[in-house]
Design a protein around this motif. Sequence first.
Motif, PDB file in Angstrom:
ATOM      1  N   ALA A  32      35.006  55.952  33.004  1.00 55.02           N
ATOM      2  CA  ALA A  32      35.898  57.099  33.062  1.00 55.02           C
ATOM      3  C   ALA A  32      37.225  56.774  33.717  1.00 55.02           C
ATOM      4  O   ALA A  32      38.225  57.418  33.454  1.00 55.02           O
ATOM      5  CB  ALA A  32      35.215  58.239  33.818  1.00 55.02           C
ATOM      6  N   GLY A  33      37.248  55.770  34.564  1.00 55.15           N
ATOM      7  CA  GLY A  33      38.468  55.486  35.289  1.00 55.15           C
ATOM      8  C   GLY A  33      39.416  54.529  34.587  1.00 55.15           C
ATOM      9  O   GLY A  33      40.476  54.225  35.093  1.00 55.15           O
ATOM     10  N   SER A  34      39.071  54.012  33.421  1.00 59.32           N
ATOM     11  CA  SER A  34      39.924  53.022  32.778  1.00 59.32           C
ATOM     12  C   SER A  34      40.756  53.643  31.671  1.00 59.32           C
ATOM     13  O   SER A  34      40.387  54.636  31.081  1.00 59.32           O
ATOM     14  CB  SER A  34      39.062  51.893  32.201  1.00 59.32           C
ATOM     15  N   GLY A  35      41.893  53.070  31.384  1.00 60.84           N
ATOM     16  CA  GLY A  35      42.770  53.601  30.366  1.00 60.84           C
ATOM     17  C   GLY A  35      42.171  53.478  28.986  1.00 60.84           C
ATOM     18  O   GLY A  35      41.498  52.515  28.662  1.00 60.84           O
ATOM     19  N   GLY A  36      42.427  54.464  28.127  1.00 64.51           N
ATOM     20  CA  GLY A  36      41.944  54.439  26.763  1.00 64.51           C
ATOM     21  C   GLY A  36      40.438  54.466  26.667  1.00 64.51           C
ATOM     22  O   GLY A  36      39.869  53.909  25.737  1.00 64.51           O
ATOM     23  N   SER A  37      39.782  55.087  27.621  1.00 62.44           N
ATOM     24  CA  SER A  37      38.324  55.060  27.696  1.00 62.44           C
ATOM     25  C   SER A  37      37.676  55.758  26.515  1.00 62.44           C
ATOM     26  O   SER A  37      38.134  56.776  26.042  1.00 62.44           O
ATOM     27  CB  SER A  37      37.862  55.725  28.985  1.00 62.44           C
ATOM     28  N   LYS A  38      36.579  55.186  26.041  1.00 62.48           N
ATOM     29  CA  LYS A  38      35.747  55.821  25.030  1.00 62.48           C
ATOM     30  C   LYS A  38      34.479  56.385  25.659  1.00 62.48           C
ATOM     31  O   LYS A  38      33.554  56.781  24.963  1.00 62.48           O
ATOM     32  CB  LYS A  38      35.394  54.825  23.928  1.00 62.48           C
ATOM     33  N   THR A  39      34.427  56.395  26.997  1.00 60.25           N
ATOM     34  CA  THR A  39      33.312  56.991  27.719  1.00 60.25           C
ATOM     35  C   THR A  39      33.815  58.212  28.476  1.00 60.25           C
ATOM     36  O   THR A  39      34.847  58.148  29.138  1.00 60.25           O
ATOM     37  CB  THR A  39      32.693  55.990  28.710  1.00 60.25           C
ATOM     38  N   VAL A  40      33.106  59.318  28.375  1.00 58.16           N
ATOM     39  CA  VAL A  40      33.415  60.492  29.168  1.00 58.16           C
ATOM     40  C   VAL A  40      32.224  60.732  30.089  1.00 58.16           C
ATOM     41  O   VAL A  40      31.076  60.772  29.659  1.00 58.16           O
ATOM     42  CB  VAL A  40      33.716  61.728  28.282  1.00 58.16           C
ATOM     43  N   THR A  41      32.506  60.828  31.372  1.00 57.94           N
ATOM     44  CA  THR A  41      31.448  60.956  32.371  1.00 57.94           C
ATOM     45  C   THR A  41      31.363  62.381  32.880  1.00 57.94           C
ATOM     46  O   THR A  41      32.350  62.953  33.347  1.00 57.94           O
ATOM     47  CB  THR A  41      31.703  60.000  33.554  1.00 57.94           C
ATOM     48  N   LEU A  42      30.169  62.928  32.775  1.00 55.37           N
ATOM     49  CA  LEU A  42      29.886  64.276  33.253  1.00 55.37           C
ATOM     50  C   LEU A  42      29.159  64.183  34.585  1.00 55.37           C
ATOM     51  O   LEU A  42      28.130  63.521  34.694  1.00 55.37           O
ATOM     52  CB  LEU A  42      29.005  65.013  32.242  1.00 55.37           C
ATOM     53  N   VAL A  43      29.687  64.855  35.605  1.00 52.12           N
ATOM     54  CA  VAL A  43      29.019  64.959  36.895  1.00 52.12           C
ATOM     55  C   VAL A  43      28.335  66.314  36.949  1.00 52.12           C
ATOM     56  O   VAL A  43      28.927  67.338  36.600  1.00 52.12           O
ATOM     57  CB  VAL A  43      30.023  64.823  38.059  1.00 52.12           C
ATOM     58  N   SER A  44      27.076  66.342  37.368  1.00 52.57           N
ATOM     59  CA  SER A  44      26.306  67.578  37.329  1.00 52.57           C
ATOM     60  C   SER A  44      25.340  67.636  38.500  1.00 52.57           C
ATOM     61  O   SER A  44      25.063  66.629  39.162  1.00 52.57           O
ATOM     62  CB  SER A  44      25.518  67.654  36.013  1.00 52.57           C
TER      63      SER A  44
END
Length: 361
Positions: A32-44
């Motif tokens: 989630a912290g990198s540019g152009g990321s293809k990962t989206v991180t959900l915090v729950s």
Amino acid sequence: MSITKKITVLAVGLGMAGGLAACGSSSDGDGAGSGGSKTVTLVSHNSWAVSKDVIAAFEKSSGYKVEVLEDGDAGQAVNKAILTKDNPQGDVFFGVDNTLLSRALDNGLFQPHEAKGLDQVDPAYRTDTEHRVTPVDTGDICVNYDKAYFSEHKLTPPDSFDDLIKPEYKDLLVTENAAGSSPGLGFLLGTAAEYGDEGWQDYWKKLEANGVKVVDSWEQAYNEEFSGSSGGKKAKGDRPLVVSYASSPPAEVIYADPQPATAPTGVAQGTCFRQVEYAGLLSNAGNPEGGKALLDFMLSKQFQEDLPLNMFVYPVRKDAAIPESFRKFGPPAEKPRTMDPAKIADNRDQWVKSWTSLVVR
């Protein structure tokens, strides 16, 4: 926090749907912290549960891979998200409810995003005009009772807050700590809504004198102390009354093998407090575009219709279908207690402090 997979995990032994939980961002540089990321991180909070095919549909349509970081009970998760807001653990936070919403907003936890499909949501749940949070689901925090216990003891189950302080229900109720558990806090707010600013403390004095037991979490209360749940039976729980959800009874039916014709637990309708859960795009999210796409998807009909049988909550989307089994065994409360978010914001912390001195010490 909604009643969710905790029944399936702790009481029935099923794992999280699809095995989606992950400990933070991926280690291959596309987190989630990198540019152009293809990962989206959900915090729950630790009660997130979604069908594998639903997440797969989002990943296919959006091109983003979903990772989930579960971070404790709702209160714990919100507090940690606030502490890490300058360097967030992910992109989207799910699970802040109306009891804690003002704390998150006042601390600048979210950035605005008006999610697609918001026009299909009941206006009663669209409380943030700045669109910092998106309503996702709703449910009712209520006292549940063990039907078998009350039948065997030829005792009528309680149906109101007033009933809970009667002598016949002494030493029967277990609830969660309002300082760290969202159902515990919701129950406290329900008593404040019922008895007013002055009367709720006197009520809790009477409830304590009547033997109420306070434990840290919903998991402990429901799956260890409550005699009516499948988990509580295995743990030899001896409290036939527990603060849980109006949607707890259908979970006891759906995950039982064989399934009973009727739910083994019931709901004291006069003790319910309406809870609304929200999700939001975290400030300083590393992948804001992926976060926005995920928030939009959480209001889609597909996601909303997946909620009842996974997280045991009601969707906020007006046209989302509700499973028949859910309607039959877990209808929402007819007249739940509610409280204006501004009133919660003005009083919550002081009420919790006063409650702690009265009940926990």
